[in-house]
Structures are given as structure tokens and as C-alpha cells.
Motif scaffolding. Structure first.
Motif, PDB file in Angstrom:
ATOM      1  N   ARG A  80       0.853  -0.979  -0.008  1.00 33.86           N
ATOM      2  CA  ARG A  80      -0.115  -0.004   0.113  1.00 33.86           C
ATOM      3  C   ARG A  80       0.882   1.312   0.044  1.00 33.86           C
ATOM      4  N   SER A  83       1.953   2.229  -3.288  1.00 31.07           N
ATOM      5  CA  SER A  83       1.110   2.508  -4.055  1.00 31.07           C
ATOM      6  C   SER A  83       0.531   1.361  -5.141  1.00 31.07           C
ATOM      7  N   TYR A  85      -1.661  -0.726  -4.897  1.00 35.61           N
ATOM      8  CA  TYR A  85      -3.210  -1.022  -4.463  1.00 35.61           C
ATOM      9  C   TYR A  85      -3.689  -2.259  -4.640  1.00 35.61           C
ATOM     10  N   GLN A  86      -3.929  -2.886  -5.695  1.00 36.21           N
ATOM     11  CA  GLN A  86      -4.485  -4.101  -5.769  1.00 36.21           C
ATOM     12  C   GLN A  86      -3.638  -5.217  -5.388  1.00 36.21           C
ATOM     13  N   VAL A 118      -6.687   1.633   2.440  1.00 30.19           N
ATOM     14  CA  VAL A 118      -6.309   1.481   0.898  1.00 30.19           C
ATOM     15  C   VAL A 118      -7.468   1.995   0.031  1.00 30.19           C
ATOM     16  N   TYR A 119      -8.739   1.639   0.033  1.00 23.39           N
ATOM     17  CA  TYR A 119      -9.852   2.106  -0.656  1.00 23.39           C
ATOM     18  C   TYR A 119      -9.824   3.597  -0.399  1.00 23.39           C
ATOM     19  N   ARG A 121      -7.423   5.728   0.076  1.00 25.33           N
ATOM     20  CA  ARG A 121      -6.250   6.367  -0.986  1.00 25.33           C
ATOM     21  C   ARG A 121      -6.578   6.225  -2.331  1.00 25.33           C
ATOM     22  N   MET A 122      -7.320   5.141  -2.708  1.00 25.33           N
ATOM     23  CA  MET A 122      -7.821   5.098  -4.101  1.00 25.33           C
ATOM     24  C   MET A 122      -9.170   5.941  -4.457  1.00 25.33           C
TER      25      MET A 122
END
Length: 634
Positions: A80, A83, A85-86, A118-119, A121-122
Motif C-alpha cells: 500500500r 502505491s 493498491y491491487q 487502501v480504498y 487512498r484510491m
């Protein structure tokens, strides 16, 4: 000298490796179930992915599930921060799956919180909020009162506070940050105190209360210096410098920003490198050092574009416009001002933010009002029951044996009247419990469309939502409604839920042409609990094609058969998932109340209703669920 230094480094590396092997062996030997205990021996190596991979491999070999879940979570945090993320989402989901196998509340809450981060940041706010709320529910309801559980609660509070920051609702954000701060003080977490003091300072800065903002930023800086966090010191010094810039103390700001730029570059955090360059350009513009200012602003703009840092990109455009205006180059100033305005328009404007916050506030008020009404109705039911018992007692005392037969008849009449009133109360309770979570998620979906500036989708969704609420309010006043009206209501309900499920559900309705649906009566919202279960407990967790079929056929002259068929994951797997989430009570109450309402409804007919829930299998694998409801018509 170089050889000696190399020997020292080699010795330190070997010593650390030996220390890790000792700690790892001890953890694997003890197989701690407490996450606090695992953390005590492993957290010091969290930045070394090789060691964490070793923990994961050894835990798999030893079938030590707590170790596997803990390691996957740490690896998710590492990716994370890079970056990726997935990859981080995959690892945190794996951690949550492992934690669910052993029903470990500490690890479940932690992995859900990390997924939420994480979500966020997305910029997937709804997904982030869902995960943080689930984590908060698990942590607050856990019988464990460990430091790890407390830490999970603070992370949830902190994250919800940050979501309020995006809505520019600074008082609400401060409230959640202070909740987190009090827990951090309780567990003596200096890092947590540093983070939350800084967050509270930001809420004051955003409201223009600069003295208070500086006080909290300096408290945060003191804790970061105590734990020697380079990144924390960079964040605090940049924030203090921002306040100085807003107060017009440009030289003081510049003196703070300069060292943070070098530190940020050494750490490699692009976010704070961009911030430092833009702030340096701003300060130098005000000090009329235009060449230096232009160099830093252009560098900050370049980094912001490369890393999709839209807020700093907008700031760079604004200060470049001011710089050229200060040099009387109004053509360039106008160009950058237009770029700044265009970038700003990509964000949700103030009025829409306020509108969405008002919706959330109204939802909270309605939810509390419904809870109060529920308590009042429950109290009324208790009073009715007490009143009936008192009457029975008085009848037995006051009347003689010659009037017993009369008293029994009277008592039965009173009892039937009380049962009718009791059933009426249950129906009102059921309407009041019309899934506040569904209403909240519907409002949140509207908010997300507006955040994306997708007004057309927001209006369409809101239209569907208002029609459903209006239909429920009108039908809730009727004891029975026509089957035609019930099917229309279910169509509206499925449409709204399907939008939230990205329109993945293939919903089909099949009706026997020989039936007159307007003449067939049914209790209102009878089908809703079964359709909700099919959507959210059968189909939402399924991969691939998802179908839901509602069929209405004439079984005989005495019955109409309604079938609800889905190709979901089946009840066995659903019950396992819901048990892990500790979320089965609401479903069981909903189905139980529906059965009682159908039983009361069928008393007026010559035949009783029947309800069968069938588990479907294909090649010994669950392939869905079928609900078959037979309604008497004569």
C-alpha cells in the motif's frame, strides 16, 4: 578503515538476523493466538519484507493460521505504501479470510481497517467507509479488550474523521479525532497521539483558527521528535509552515520548509516533496524572489502531475498565476488562473458538499427517531401484556364459580383482541426496522455520484429511491395489498439494490397470464426479506453470472405459488460468512416475523399457507436457493 566499517556492518546484520530467527522460532513454538503477543516479537521487522515472507512461509508449513494472517496484513501495508493498491487489497483480503477461519476478532478488525485505508487512498469512499464500519463493529462487540482491539477502534475513528474532512465538515471530523485521541492516550501510543494531534490541528487550520492549529501541530511535532519519526517531523513542519504562510510570516515559513524538502527527498515520499516545493514557491513569491519561486513551483507542478496529486497541482497553478501577476505578466497569470479554476471544478463544490452532509445528518436524526419509537412501541406491548394479566387476576378474584364459563369467554375475547393489537405492534416494529443500513447506503450511493459530479445518475437514483419510500409509506398503512402492488414494490427495491451492486443481477419476473394479480391479496412487504437475502447473502458474494427469478403461477383453485430462485452461493456458505461477521440476528428476526404475519393472514382462509426454502445443488456443489411460497386465495 573501510574494512573495519564493513566488518561492523556485517556483524550488525548477522546479529539482527540471529535476533529475528530467535524471535520467529519462539513465536512458532508458542503459536500465540493473541495478536498483541505476535506483534511484540514481529512488529520490529515489519519493514523487512524478506523476514515477513519468511514468517508467512514458516507459518504455512506449521499450519499456524494466526501467523499467516498477521504476515499477509503486514505485506499488504508494505505494498500500500508503495502505491501497489491491487496487490495490497489481495493480501488484506487473504489476511481477513485467514482470520475468519479461526474467528480472530483482532486480525479481522485489523485487516478490514487496512482495506479501508487502501480504498480511501484510491478515493473509493463508500468501500472505505463500509470496511471501517465493519471493523469498528467487530472491535466494539468483541469480548476481547486487548491493546490490538483498542488500536483497531482508534484506526476506525481516525479514518471516519478523515472521510468527514473530505466533506469539509471539520467539527464532525474533530469529534472523531478526539475519540481516537482519548483511546491513544489510554494505550500510551505516542505514534497515535502524534497522528491525532496533527489531525485536530488541521481541522483548526481549515477553520482559520491558526493559534489553536499551531498548538496542536507543535504537540504532534514533540511526539514525532520523541519517537524519532522523520516522516512525522516532515509532516508537522510543513503544516506549521502552511500556517505561517497564511499568517504572512513568509521568512519563518521558508526556514521550516527548506530542511523538510531534503528529508522528503531522502524518504522518497512524493506527496510531501510536492508540498514542500509548492510551499517554497509560494513563500519566495511573497518575498519577491521570483526566479527561485518559479523553479520550485514548476518542480512541484511536475511532481504533482506525475503522481496524480490534484490538490497540489491546483495549488501550483494558483501560485504561478500570482507570481506572474506580481511581475505584471497578466497573460501568463490569466492562463494559470484558468488552469487553477478548471482543476478546482473537478472537486465537489461547497454547496453540494453541504447538501450531502445534510442528507447524512437527516438520516442520523431519522434513525434516532425510529429507535425512540421502537422503544415506545415495545413499552406499549409490555403494558398491554401486564394489563391482560391484571385483568385475568381480577376476574378470578371478583367473580364466583357460577360465572367461570362467562369469564373464560370474556378472557378469550380479550386475549384475541390483545393478540391482534400485539400483531399490529409487530407490524409497526417491522416497518420501523425497514433496514436503516439500506437507507444509509442508498444515500451514500447518491453522495458518491455527486462526488463524481454525475448529476444525471444521482437524479435517476434519487428518483428510484423516493418512489420506493413513497410506496412503502402508502402500503404500510394497509394490512393487505394486492399482489400486483407487491410486485411493483419489489421491482423498485431490486432496481435500487441492483444499482448498488453495479447492475450485475439479471432480474426476471414470470407471471401466469391466467392470474388477476389485482384480486390476489398478500401482506405488504412479504417478499422483501427473501429477495434481500437472495441479493445480499446469496448473490453479492458470488463470482460470475448472477440471476434472480421471481415466478407467479396458479397452483390450483385454492393457491397461488410464488417462487424466488437465485443462483447464489447457497445457505450453508452464507451462514458461515454471516457467523464470521456475527450478523445473523437481523435475518432470523426478519424471516420469523414474516412467517408469523403469513400465519395470521392465513387464518382468514380455508387453507393455510406453505413456505419452503430449498437448497439447490449441482454436482454436489451449492448452486443457489429457491423459496416457494403458496398463498391461499379462497
Amino acid at each position: 578503515m573501510t574494512v573495519i566499517f564493513g566488518l561492523i556492518v556485517s556483524f550488525c546484520v548477522k546479529a539482527q538476523e540471529h535476533s529475528f530467527q530467535t524471535d520467529l522460532s519462539y513465536v512458532l513454538r508458542k503459536k500465540f493466538s493473541s495478536t498483541d503477543s505476535i506483534s511484540k516479537y514481529i512488529m520490529r521487522y515489519r519493514r523487512d519484507t524478506t523476514k515477513i515472507q519468511t514468517l508467512l512461509l514458516k507459518s504455512e508449513q506449521e499450519n499456524y493460521i494466526e501467523g499467516q494472517s498477521f504476515a499477509n496484513n503486514l505485506l499488504g501495508i508494505y505494498f500500500r505504501d508503495k502505491s501497489e493498491y491491487q496487490r495490497a487489497i489481495h493480501l488484506h483480503n487473504k489476511s481477513f479470510e485467514m482470520a475468519g477461519k479461526i474467528d480472530n476478532d483482532e486480525l479481522k478488525a485489523s485487516s478490514l481497517n487496512m482495506l479501508g485505508v487502501v480504498y480511501r487512498r484510491m478515493d473509493q469512499v463508500r468501500m472505505a467507509l463500509d470496511r471501517h464500519q465493519m471493523a469498528l463493529s467487530i472491535a466494539e462487540n468483541s469480548p476481547l479488550k486487548s491493546e490490538y482491539i483498542t488500536k483497531s477502534i482508534t484506526i476506525s475513528y481516525n479514518s471516519i474523521g478523515n472521510i468527514y474532512l473530505t466533506l469539509k465538515q471539520y467539527e464532525s471530523a474533530e469529534e472523531y479525532f478526539r475519540k481516537a485521541l482519548s483511546l491513544e492516550e489510554f494505550i500510551h501510543s505516542k505514534l497515535g497521539l502524534a497522528i491525532n494531534y496533527h489531525n485536530i490541528g488541521y481541522t483548526y487550520e481549515a477553520r482559520g483558527i491558526f493559534d489553536q492549529a499551531l498548538t496542536y501541530y507543535k504537540k504532534s511535532l514533540a511526539y514525532n521528535e520523541e519517537i524519532n519519526s522523520d516522516l512525522g517531523k516532515v509532516i508537522c513542519n510543513n503544516s506549521i509552515a502552511q500556517v505561517y504562510l497564511k499568517q504572512g510570516s513568509y521568512q519563518k515559513a521558508l526556514e521550516l520548509i527548506r530542511p523538510t524538502l531534503k528529508t522528503s527527498e531522502a524518504i522518497g515520499d512524493k506527496y510531501y516533496i510536492a508540498m514542500a516545493h509548492v510551499s517554497t514557491g509560494w513563500a519566495n513569491t511573497e518575498l519577491e524572489h521570483y526566479a527561485v519561486a518559479l523553479e520550485h513551483l514548476n518542480e512541484g507542478l511536475k511532481i504533482s502531475k506525475e503522481n496524480n496529486l490534484q490538490s497540489f497541482e491546483a495549488e501550483a497553478y494558483k501560485h504561478l498565476s500570482n507570481l506572474y501577476a506580481s511581475q505584471n505578466d497578466y497573460k501568463e497569470a490569466l492562463k494559470y488562473n484558468r488552469l487553477y479554476q478548471a482543476k478546482e471544478e473537478q472537486f465537489l463544490n461547497e454547496s453540494n458538499q453541504r447538501y450531502m452532509f445534510d442528507l447524512l445528518t437527516k438520516y442520523d436524526v431519522e434513525k434516532k427517531k425510529a429507535q425512540i419509537e421502537l422503544l415506545e412501541k415495545e413499552n406499549e406491548i409490555v403494558n398491554i401484556q401486564l394489563e391482560q394479566r391484571n385483568k385475568i387476576f381480577m376476574f378470578i378474584i371478583m367473580f364466583s364459580l357460577l360465572t367461570i364459563a362467562f369469564l373464560i369467554i370474556l378472557y378469550r375475547q380479550k386475549k384475541l383482541a390483545g393478540e391482534k393489537r400485539f400483531l399490529s405492534m409487530e407490524q409497526k416494529l417491522l416497518r420501523l426496522q425497514m433496514n436503516p443500513h439500506f437507507i444509509f447506503n442508498s444515500l451514500l450511493s447518491i453522495k458518491l455520484y455527486m462526488l463524481k459530479n454525475d448529476k444525471k445518475s444521482a437524479v435517476a437514483y434519487l428518483d428510484q429511491f423516493s418512489k420506493l419510500i413513497r410506496t412503502i409509506l402508502s402500503t404500510s398503512m394497509e394490512k393487505e395489498i394486492s399482489l400486483a402492488d407487491e410486485l411493483k414494490t419489489m421491482q423498485l427495491y431490486v432496481n435500487i439494490e441492483n444499482i448498488r451492486l453495479c447492475n450485475e443481477i439479471d432480474y426476471q419476473v414470470e407471471i401466469d397470464d391466467s392470474l388477476n394479480l389485482d384480486s390476489i391479496k398478500i401482506p405488504s412487504l412479504t417478499l422483501q426479506p427473501f429477495i434481500e437475502n437472495a441479493l445480499w447473502h446469496g448473490l453479492s458474494a458470488k463470482e460470475g453470472d448472477k440471476s434472480l427469478k421471481l415466478s407467479v403461477h396458479k397452483d390450483s383453485n385454492d393457491f397461488v405459488e410464488i417462487s424466488i430462485l437465485d443462483n447464489g452461493i447457497g445457505r450453508e456458505r452464507t451462514m458461515k460468512i454471516e457467523t464470521e461477521k456475527k450478523n445473523t440476528q437481523t435475518k432470523s428476526i426478519g424471516i420469523a416475523l414474516t412467517r408469523e404475519r403469513l400465519a395470521n393472514f392465513s387464518k382468514n382462509f380455508a387453507n393455510m399457507h406453505s413456505l419452503n426454502i430449498i437448497d439447490l445443488y449441482k454436482n454436489n456443489t451449492p448452486s443457489g436457493t429457491q423459496v416457494i411460497l403458496k398463498i391461499p386465495v379462497r
